[in-house]
Design a protein around this motif. Sequence first.
Motif, mmCIF file in Angstrom:
data_model
loop_
_atom_site.group_PDB
_atom_site.id
_atom_site.type_symbol
_atom_site.label_atom_id
_atom_site.label_comp_id
_atom_site.label_asym_id
_atom_site.label_seq_id
_atom_site.Cartn_x
_atom_site.Cartn_y
_atom_site.Cartn_z
ATOM 1 N N ALA A 229 0.832 -1.214 0.000
ATOM 2 C CA ALA A 229 0.000 0.000 0.000
ATOM 3 C C ALA A 229 0.860 1.255 0.000
ATOM 4 O O ALA A 229 0.561 2.225 -0.710
ATOM 5 N N GLU A 230 1.933 1.225 0.791
ATOM 6 C CA GLU A 230 2.811 2.396 0.880
ATOM 7 C C GLU A 230 3.608 2.599 -0.408
ATOM 8 O O GLU A 230 3.773 3.724 -0.886
ATOM 9 N N LEU A 231 4.116 1.511 -0.976
ATOM 10 C CA LEU A 231 4.882 1.611 -2.217
ATOM 11 C C LEU A 231 4.022 2.097 -3.378
ATOM 12 O O LEU A 231 4.498 2.797 -4.277
ATOM 13 N N LYS A 232 2.752 1.743 -3.356
ATOM 14 C CA LYS A 232 1.845 2.195 -4.414
ATOM 15 C C LYS A 232 1.520 3.682 -4.309
ATOM 16 O O LYS A 232 1.020 4.281 -5.271
ATOM 17 N N LEU A 233 1.799 4.280 -3.146
ATOM 18 C CA LEU A 233 1.614 5.724 -3.002
ATOM 19 C C LEU A 233 2.709 6.506 -3.715
ATOM 20 O O LEU A 233 2.523 7.671 -4.073
ATOM 21 N N MET A 234 3.854 5.873 -3.924
ATOM 22 C CA MET A 234 5.003 6.563 -4.508
ATOM 23 C C MET A 234 4.821 6.789 -6.006
ATOM 24 O O MET A 234 4.105 6.055 -6.682
ATOM 25 N N LYS A 235 5.493 7.817 -6.526
ATOM 26 C CA LYS A 235 5.494 8.076 -7.962
ATOM 27 C C LYS A 235 6.198 6.934 -8.685
ATOM 28 O O LYS A 235 7.122 6.328 -8.142
ATOM 29 N N ASN A 236 5.803 6.670 -9.916
ATOM 30 C CA ASN A 236 6.487 5.609 -10.662
ATOM 31 C C ASN A 236 7.875 6.046 -11.143
ATOM 32 O O ASN A 236 8.632 5.232 -11.670
ATOM 33 N N THR A 237 8.193 7.306 -10.925
ATOM 34 C CA THR A 237 9.536 7.821 -11.233
ATOM 35 C C THR A 237 10.405 7.941 -9.975
ATOM 36 O O THR A 237 11.544 8.405 -10.059
ATOM 37 N N ALA A 238 9.865 7.538 -8.837
ATOM 38 C CA ALA A 238 10.558 7.739 -7.556
ATOM 39 C C ALA A 238 11.481 6.575 -7.220
ATOM 40 O O ALA A 238 11.316 5.449 -7.713
ATOM 41 N N TYR A 239 12.444 6.874 -6.348
ATOM 42 C CA TYR A 239 13.410 5.882 -5.876
ATOM 43 C C TYR A 239 13.341 5.778 -4.357
ATOM 44 O O TYR A 239 12.975 6.733 -3.671
ATOM 45 N N ILE A 240 13.738 4.599 -3.847
ATOM 46 C CA ILE A 240 13.815 4.410 -2.401
ATOM 47 C C ILE A 240 15.224 3.966 -2.040
ATOM 48 O O ILE A 240 15.827 3.136 -2.740
ATOM 49 N N VAL A 241 15.764 4.546 -0.978
ATOM 50 C CA VAL A 241 17.111 4.242 -0.496
ATOM 51 C C VAL A 241 16.981 3.731 0.932
ATOM 52 O O VAL A 241 16.439 4.417 1.798
ATOM 53 N N ASN A 242 17.487 2.525 1.175
ATOM 54 C CA ASN A 242 17.418 1.965 2.530
ATOM 55 C C ASN A 242 18.823 1.708 3.064
ATOM 56 O O ASN A 242 19.500 0.777 2.651
ATOM 57 N N VAL A 243 19.249 2.581 3.978
ATOM 58 C CA VAL A 243 20.518 2.394 4.685
ATOM 59 C C VAL A 243 20.246 2.209 6.175
ATOM 60 O O VAL A 243 21.137 2.396 7.001
ATOM 61 N N ALA A 244 19.015 1.828 6.505
ATOM 62 C CA ALA A 244 18.612 1.650 7.900
ATOM 63 C C ALA A 244 18.610 0.162 8.247
ATOM 64 O O ALA A 244 19.653 -0.405 8.583
ATOM 65 N N ARG A 245 17.447 -0.476 8.119
ATOM 66 C CA ARG A 245 17.329 -1.915 8.338
ATOM 67 C C ARG A 245 16.331 -2.467 7.323
ATOM 68 O O ARG A 245 15.297 -1.855 7.047
ATOM 69 N N ALA A 246 16.635 -3.646 6.790
ATOM 70 C CA ALA A 246 15.810 -4.232 5.733
ATOM 71 C C ALA A 246 14.355 -4.447 6.141
ATOM 72 O O ALA A 246 13.445 -4.188 5.336
ATOM 73 N N PRO A 247 14.073 -4.928 7.368
ATOM 74 C CA PRO A 247 12.679 -5.216 7.707
ATOM 75 C C PRO A 247 11.749 -4.015 7.748
ATOM 76 O O PRO A 247 10.540 -4.194 7.887
ATOM 77 N N LEU A 248 12.280 -2.808 7.598
ATOM 78 C CA LEU A 248 11.387 -1.659 7.482
ATOM 79 C C LEU A 248 10.520 -1.785 6.233
ATOM 80 O O LEU A 248 9.392 -1.295 6.199
ATOM 81 N N ILE A 249 11.062 -2.433 5.196
ATOM 82 C CA ILE A 249 10.319 -2.647 3.951
ATOM 83 C C ILE A 249 9.981 -4.134 3.839
ATOM 84 O O ILE A 249 10.856 -4.991 4.004
ATOM 85 N N GLN A 250 8.747 -4.448 3.531
ATOM 86 C CA GLN A 250 8.357 -5.847 3.334
ATOM 87 C C GLN A 250 9.015 -6.366 2.053
ATOM 88 O O GLN A 250 8.871 -5.773 0.983
ATOM 89 N N HIS A 251 9.744 -7.469 2.197
ATOM 90 C CA HIS A 251 10.608 -7.962 1.122
ATOM 91 C C HIS A 251 9.830 -8.244 -0.165
ATOM 92 O O HIS A 251 10.206 -7.787 -1.255
ATOM 93 N N GLU A 252 8.753 -8.999 -0.063
ATOM 94 C CA GLU A 252 7.994 -9.371 -1.261
ATOM 95 C C GLU A 252 7.356 -8.153 -1.917
ATOM 96 O O GLU A 252 7.279 -8.051 -3.154
ATOM 97 N N ALA A 253 6.907 -7.219 -1.094
ATOM 98 C CA ALA A 253 6.299 -5.999 -1.644
ATOM 99 C C ALA A 253 7.333 -5.180 -2.403
ATOM 100 O O ALA A 253 7.045 -4.626 -3.475
ATOM 101 N N LEU A 254 8.550 -5.106 -1.867
ATOM 102 C CA LEU A 254 9.607 -4.346 -2.546
ATOM 103 C C LEU A 254 9.958 -4.989 -3.877
ATOM 104 O O LEU A 254 10.098 -4.295 -4.899
ATOM 105 N N TYR A 255 10.094 -6.301 -3.881
ATOM 106 C CA TYR A 255 10.407 -6.992 -5.130
ATOM 107 C C TYR A 255 9.316 -6.744 -6.178
ATOM 108 O O TYR A 255 9.600 -6.464 -7.347
ATOM 109 N N LYS A 256 8.087 -6.819 -5.738
ATOM 110 C CA LYS A 256 6.964 -6.618 -6.657
ATOM 111 C C LYS A 256 6.968 -5.184 -7.205
ATOM 112 O O LYS A 256 6.775 -4.961 -8.404
#
Length: 333
Positions: A229-256
Amino acid sequence: MGLRRRKMKDLIFIAEKINPPLLKKLEETKLCEMFIDETLWQRQEELIGKVKDATIIVAKTLTQITKDVIEAAPGLKLIARDGIGLENVDVDTATAKGIPITMPMGANAVTVAEFAVGLTLSLLRQIVFSHVPLKTTGEWQRFKFFGKTTELYGKTVGIVGLGAIGYQTARRLQGFGVKILGYDPYVGKNRALEVGCEMTNLQELLAQSDVVILHAPQTAETTGMIGEAELKLMKNTAYIVNVARAPLIQHEALYKALSEKWIAGAALDVFHKEPINPDDPLLQLDNVIVTPHHAGGSIESTQRMAEYTFEDIVRALKGEPVLHYVNIPMLRK
């Protein structure tokens, strides 16, 4: 590195690779006996059996300092986290038993902030993606990228987590002429304004940002905070940078999101399993930059972290209050 022991009263227990400057300080000063087995973190039951004489446990992220580990070490005076984050430490059990936990907070803030900005620039200007084919096969792909990358100037950057690292990231971004949004329910508006950051809610930050940078700690509250749901809020031109911890983002959702191009790409320095499995599907995607969790490990930051942690180890061995504690300052009798 093999196992080494020196016969003295106290025991520093190390079950994984730690910061080299810290290890060097410990070995050179010979504060007390040391137990070092850099692969023991992989064998939890064996670790529990061997930790019984530990006075101090020094750990990065791989050693799981569970309730069983803490209870197996009745003489434990200190848990020294050699790095930032507490997801591998049972803080409640340690605190209940009166055992301080230290962490070199702020020691790597500048280092991680610079890395996050570097990854942001690499994504927007496609630096890594154009480097790899030229370096590996000599393929000259100038016009694959020419006129198709974008400036950071004028963009909106959202920072999730405005603690020490997020704050330093915002400071550095100010010089790029960007609009900075922030989300952190524990940081006040005035603190954010110091670095030109406008605080908002997570949904608005995701929807408005051209780049989202994650700096939040991993807690029960933040684990899985970025899903489909959160990733679908982002622009299709947007990028995400994770230098924190992986579990903040759901793995399968990120891959999708990446494989189906809901978002343009990602830069990841952290993974759900570390070292990352070579078969992880994220590694097969052509819109992902990956680095092996070294955002916080510059020459300068590792030295600072070593100094902070070493000072607290010395103080704990002397029975003095530690300085960089996250729960309590000294062993409760």
